[in-house]
Every structure is written in C-alpha cells, then in structure tokens.
Design an enzyme around this catalytic site. Sequence first.
Site: not given
Lengths: 655, 311
Positions: A52, A54, A58, A134, A494, A562
């Site tokens: 994550s 945290d 990155s 995440h 119908k 349908s």
Amino acid sequence: MPADSLAKAGATPSAPPAGNAYRPHDLIGTDIDLYLRQQQSKSLLRFITCGSVDDGKSTLIGRLLYDSKMIFEDQLAALEADSKRHGTQGQGIDFALLVDGLAAEREQGITIDVAYRFFSTDKRKLIVADTPGHEQYTRNMVTGASTADLAVILIDARKGVLTQTRRHSFLVHLLGIRHIVLAINKMDLVGFDEARFEAILADYRAFATEIGITHFTAIPVSGLGGDNIASQSARMDWYRGPSLIHHLETVPVDADALARQPFRMPVQWVNRPHSDFRGFAGQIAQGEVRPGDEMRLVPSGRTSRVRRIVTMDGDLPLAQAGQSVTLCLADEVDCARGEWLTSADAPAEAADQFEASLVWMAGESLVPGRAYWLKLGTRTIAARIAAPKYEIDVNTLTHAAARTLALNSIGVVEITTEAPIPFEAYAQNRALGGFVLIDRITNATLAAGMIHFALRRASNVHWQAIEISREAHAAQKGQSPRLLWFTGLSGSGKSTIANLVEKKLHALGRHSFLLDGDNIRHGLNKDLGFTEADRIENIRRIGEVARLMTDAGLIVLTAFISPFRAERDMIRERMPAGEFVEIFVDTPLEVAESRDVKGLYKKARAGALRNFTGIDSPYEPPLCPEIRIDTMAMTPETAAQIIVDYLAAGQSLFE
Amino acid sequence: MNVISDPDANSATARLTHLARLEAESIHILREIVAETEKPVMLYSVGKDSAVMLHLARKAFYPATPPFPLLHVDTTWKFRAMYELRDRAARAAGMELLVHRNPDALRDGINPFDHGGLHTDLWKTEGLKQALDLHGFDAAFGGARRDEEKSRAKERIFSFRSAAHRWDPKQQRPELWSLYNARKAKGESIRVFPLSNWTELDVWQYILAEGIEIVPLYFAALRPTIIRDGLMLMVDDARFKFRPGEEVVERSIRFRTLGCYPLTGAVESRADTLPAIIQEMLLTTTSERQGRAIDHDQSASMEKKKQEGYF
C-alpha cells in the site's frame, strides 16, 4: 550525475547519500561501441510491486528509477515543485510523486490504476507494474501480475505481516508468479534491527507454506535511504544476501524455460499475399520449431510438416517460445485463426468443459448461464459459466458458497464453451491457460480466468451426420423456416397477437407451431424458477427447441417476455441469417399494468411475486427489432396482419 | 539483431534478448488488430518511433505488404527533411500514404508563429479526428511509448475512444497476459500503441541493430538557428517569421524529437552517428520531450490533451 543535479535543484535532508546511487556504466563515456555490443544481449524481466501507499511502495519505485538514473534534471525540478504542492515528505523530495500518474489521482494522493515503469541496468531491462494496494482494487493487481515474472511484496518493518500481505501473496500465487521477493521496508525506522527482520521472516514463512508458496527471497531495505536497493547497505552488515537490484538482474526468467516444452503456437493470422504463399502467423507460446518438424493442428486433428520459418530477415533454422513468426506447412491444410499448431508427438488437447479460477473485474456481476465471449489465445468463442462452486475470501482465504461473483471477487467455476478449444492448464503455461470473459453487449472485459483442468475430453464427441437436411425438410413443406420471436412486458399482448398470426398462417396453408408459457413452463421447463439464472436457462431452452423446429422446416412463433437482450441476441446468432424475426410488442408499463389480465402486477406490487419484469427486474427493449408493434396505435388484428405481410414480403415464404 | 542472449551461469537455456522480446510483442499487437478490426490505419509522423513502428509492421506481415495504409496528419510546418523521408519510406514499404491537412486550418492560415496553442489544436488534434472520421478507420496505430510522460505510464496498449474521440481514463479495459479485447460498438475506435513497452533507449538500440533509416535531423550537422524563448530553433524555410534583433547563427545541432519546425527545439551536439547519439542520450541530464513546447505549461497537460483527443 544524480547527486549533483539534486544539489542544484535545492536538495533537502531526505536526499539520498550520494555514494549509494546506481551509476551509468563507465564504458558509456569511454567506449560506446563496446558498451552497445554488450547491451545487445540484455534480457528482459517484468515484475510487479505489491503493497500500500503506507508501505512506501511508490517511494521504492521512485527510488529504483532514481538509482538507475531514469530521472532527469527537468523531471527532478518538476518533482521538487510537485513535492511542495502535493508531497507528503514536508520540504523533502517525495519520490512517490514520480510514479503517481493521472492528475485526478494525484489530487487524492493515491494510485488507482496499473502503471508501467521502465528502467534498465547493465544486465537487464526491467518493466515494473505499479499497482495499488487498496482493498477494492484486486482487479488492478491481477492485471499487473498477469504479465509479471516476479513479484516484490512490501512489508512495513514496523507493522510486519498484515492482512494485505496475505492478500497480495495469495493473488501473486494465484496468478502463477514463481519468483517472490519479500521486501521488508522502512528498516531505518526500526533501527536496522536484525531481530525484527528475522521475526517478520519467520511469520511470513509460516503463512507462505500454508498457501503453497515454497520459495521466496527476503531482503531488508529502506526505500527512502536507498539501503540494499542498488548496493548492499553499510547500515545492515548482518544481511549477506543480494541487493534488490542485484536480485532483479540475476533471477532466471520463466519465459525461457517454456522453450523446453512441447511446441504450441496459436494461429493469429493467415498470411496469403498471393496464391503461391500461405503462412500461419503467430507468437510461439511454448517449445521450439525447426523446418521438418511434424505438426498436428488442434482441434481439427489435421497433420503436416513445417516447410519454412519465414521472416523478413530470411528463413530461420530454429525459432523458440516468445518469438513472433510465420510458418509454412508442407501440405495445403485448412487452418484458421484460433487453431493451434502443436508438435505431432505431444499434441495439445481440446475440450469444451473446464474448471477454472475466475477473478471478476466489472461492476456488473456474473450471471450464471448467460453466454459471454471467452478469449483464450487467439480464439474467441461463446461460453457459459455455471453458478460458482465457491468464492474465495482474499483476506481470510476461506471458501464460501456463492451464487454469483461481484467486482473484485474470486471464485472457482465450471465453464462450457460452445465448441471444443485447445488449451493448457494455466499452471503449465499462462499464455495458453489464461482467458478473459467479454460482455456480448457492452464489449467490456468482465473477468480474467485461469484454467485448472478439462472436466471431460471433447475429442470423442462427434456430431451424428444428418441425412435429411433442413433444406430438405423446408422444401417438403414448400416454405422457408422462420423464428418469430415475440418479446415484451407481461400483459403487452404477445400471446394474443402470436395466436392471431398463427391462425392466419394456418389459413394460408403454412406449417407453424406456437411455443408459449403454457406448453413450455408446465413441461420442458417445469424445473426452472424465476431467478435471473433460471430465466436465462428458460430462454436458452426455448431458443434451442425453436431452432430444432426450424430445422424441421417449421415457422415457429414464441411468446415470452424474454427480458434480456443478451439472450435474445444469442438465439439470433444461433440461427441462419434472416430466419430470426424479432417482434417487439411495445406497450408502456402503465398500460400493461392497468390491463393486468392475470393479476400478476398486483401481486408483484404487493411483494408476493419476486423478480417480476418491469417491477423489480429489468426489461431491456430490443435496439433494432425486425418489427415493432405499437399496441397503443393499432388493434391486435392489424398487428397480426402487419407481421404476416412482413413474412410475405420476405423472399420465398409464399411463392 | 541479436535474438538470443548469452546463457548465464544459472541456466543453459537460450534466452531471447530484450529487443527480441519487445519486437515479438509489438508484432503480436499489430497482427491482433489486423485480425480483429475492420479498417485499421497506421499514424505515421515520420519521427524515429514511427520509423520503428513501420519497420515492425513490415516484419509482422512479411511477405505480404502491411494490410493497412499510412496516415500522416500534416500541419504543413514539418521540417522539409521529414516530407522527403515520409514519401520515400511509404514507397519502400509499398504502402498507401494518406496525407490529411485540416482544411479549416489551411483556409485560416493557422501557423505556429501567430496562433500559439491553436496551431497544435487545429492541425493535429482536429486534423486527426477529421481524418479518422473521413476514412472511417476503426483502429489507429500510434507510436507513443509509456516511458515518454507520466500520464502515459497508465495508458493501455489498446485505448478505446468514444465516437466523439474522447478518452475516459475510468472506462479503459483491463489488459491481462497478451490478451487484447478489440471488440467495440459501431462508431467507437481504438488507438493502439505497439511500442508501449519500449523506452527511448530501446528505440535507438533497435534502429542501430536493424539499420532503420531515420530523418537526418536526428544527426548533428551545421544548421541555421536562432534562439527564442529558451528554445534553439532551426530556420528551415523562407516562411520563418523573425522577431526584431534575431540573428541566424550556424550551429552544430541535432534534434531529439521532431515536430513542427518552428516549435521544435534543437540541442547543440556533435553526435553524428547512432552510437554517438546513444552515448549523448545516456549521459544527458534532461528528458526527451523537453524540446517540445507543448508539454511545458503543466505536468498534467498531456493528459488534458489526451482527453480532448490528441494522440
């Protein structure tokens, strides 16, 4: 050099120690030709980082880019400006900002998609898939992991093995990644303590064994300080293993091992520039090939020999897994996109029923029984999925019963394809056992799947040759078969209109048959209820019966609500072109409800009837029906006449 | 090109080199689009990335001619050397070359000297949309790479555009393994980036290994230049509008990227061979796109352009 440019840009205390950076090779400056010759034989490794925000993920990637000199002065200047605006490191350079891409995401301070970064050492080109940690983004991690040879799982040394660590490890293992690096990060914040590292390691090893991970490499690092990233850290002299970059440079690449397996190449495109050349183009997924090798085509079973391996640089004596080539065979054999060329002495199998793991990636949940497109290799084919056998909770790794799969859920399912397809188990070859499911209406990619094994072999199932063709049946009746498919809300009219049409056809001497709720629901489909899955199966069976009746030469009328476009379109596709006539009996819900001939709307409104179309279950009107009947504008009698006229206008129906 | 890398100590298996893998992946992507779409086209901008992409297309379909045309969205302001190579490269490949010039921009005399950002918007962004609509192309190959710019790192290889050519970052399809879902509704189109996983260094190494012809402007030579707003511009033809006090100076320059000549900055260099260019690139300290005026305003500007339909 990086350290200098950092100083120019106004470095802060969080800047890395200068001596630690990964430096470009000396040869670049002194002997570029020799350097380039060495570079030509670099290999390629793709990996994924899991963790994550945290955990400093990155930051770690930013660090790798920085240390391998993938960051330039102008980028560094932009980074410094960005760090002041959005950064989380105070006045320091925030390496995370190097890799958090889209503007909207940057505002939120979180990565929400898969991003690919590139860097290069003297031995390898590295592609890293950066995916978010995440919880709700299992989808992204699975996407990033699908192309990775190796996974770096990050652990915050202060926190140890967390639920998300288990989740990431499970997904990485599910996606078949064999090389796992456990990067125990933020060692600077635990005083570079060996005991802490060992404790986390023991914890993780116990868990990994439990889920079947037999092998992994643990490295204590500090992304912020660069410890054990490019070179061994002086601050952790108790650690004797490789630095992260050294490990990434030397770990063997799985793809290379595939060259030793039996030959497999899904045919991608048939190259026919002129009548004298016919080549089968594709990327070799497994094994190697030489001119003269015996081939078996799967599923057709035809055999031939490789005559040439054609490339623009001249014919090759040998090609291996990973290469895109064009193969010419010794015989004129039919072979289309989607078939596989496989070695004759160890040919691939074909099957039409599989057990597979499925990762659901779309907002719209799995509908058991519905037909989806399944794409495996270069083959796209209709497939249906039975209700999941079970769903796997990625946090607890427990199995639970499930009726469907929703976004980011993972389950084990049985899949049936419309015809046998060649395959390998995913564990054997990711490119030959991995597939995606595609929505037939929206074309969205809904799920990723991994074949475990075939449930039964399709090779022994043969169609019975039919002596009296459908054309012969129709000719005997002097008519062209049609399927008149009435669709519309309950109470739209119908059945009334369909009955009138059939009477008119009968009077004209036509051979017809009407399928409606009364003769289907009480017999063929009496085992089905009104859940979405059952309604789909109901329509599928009606479609199949109707199609068989048209094979017998009949004009078939069906009168069912349908409600789903996907099922109606599926039946249309199963019919010869022009024989399926979709008739939309268009009556507004208020009108149908006010008629309420059978009192069903009242019951549904009262909650006594569940999944009632128009009330608590959707109706998807046809987008371009052959005939639309506006019941507000005409009588049933007029409507019936319009339909009969439509049929009469169509070619040979009433010749 | 070297296809097989040296086996290393851990394994006796022959390994494909990184360039061989990148080439095979790009060829796979090119063939998928031809197999699964109705009317593909290759956007050809005459730069080095386009040169590599065209070369890969010829390899992918050999001995057939690539079964799609080349499309150059022209601004009328490219370097003369680019037009020369464009016509020659298309002929060598035996492919049809379509050139589109936005008729509105042509009529209004839109140019980079007087119209600033409007020049790029009208000639390139609008011009591209016009050309795709005019011919009804449902897939367009582009030479963009993920390493060029931050927002591109997340761009898919198959990038879907609405009928109005808009790109919605939230509606892009996940791409797993080497399976690309090319199905689309009528009117929708796909931008396809076969070079997504290549870096600038890979492109140069491949050009060197394969002997691909590129525009001579990439190599250093004495050329007439002026310096304006921090960019070193080359005076390529008589249409150049000088500002008071500007003086043409002969300098040894080359270009790292190519576009409209009045908007493309040169670097002073003596690198006149491919190895020298690569050497310079590896030792340099600024990123590739700095020479283009288009990216300078904001770091997210490329992303805005992309949402509007810029390639």
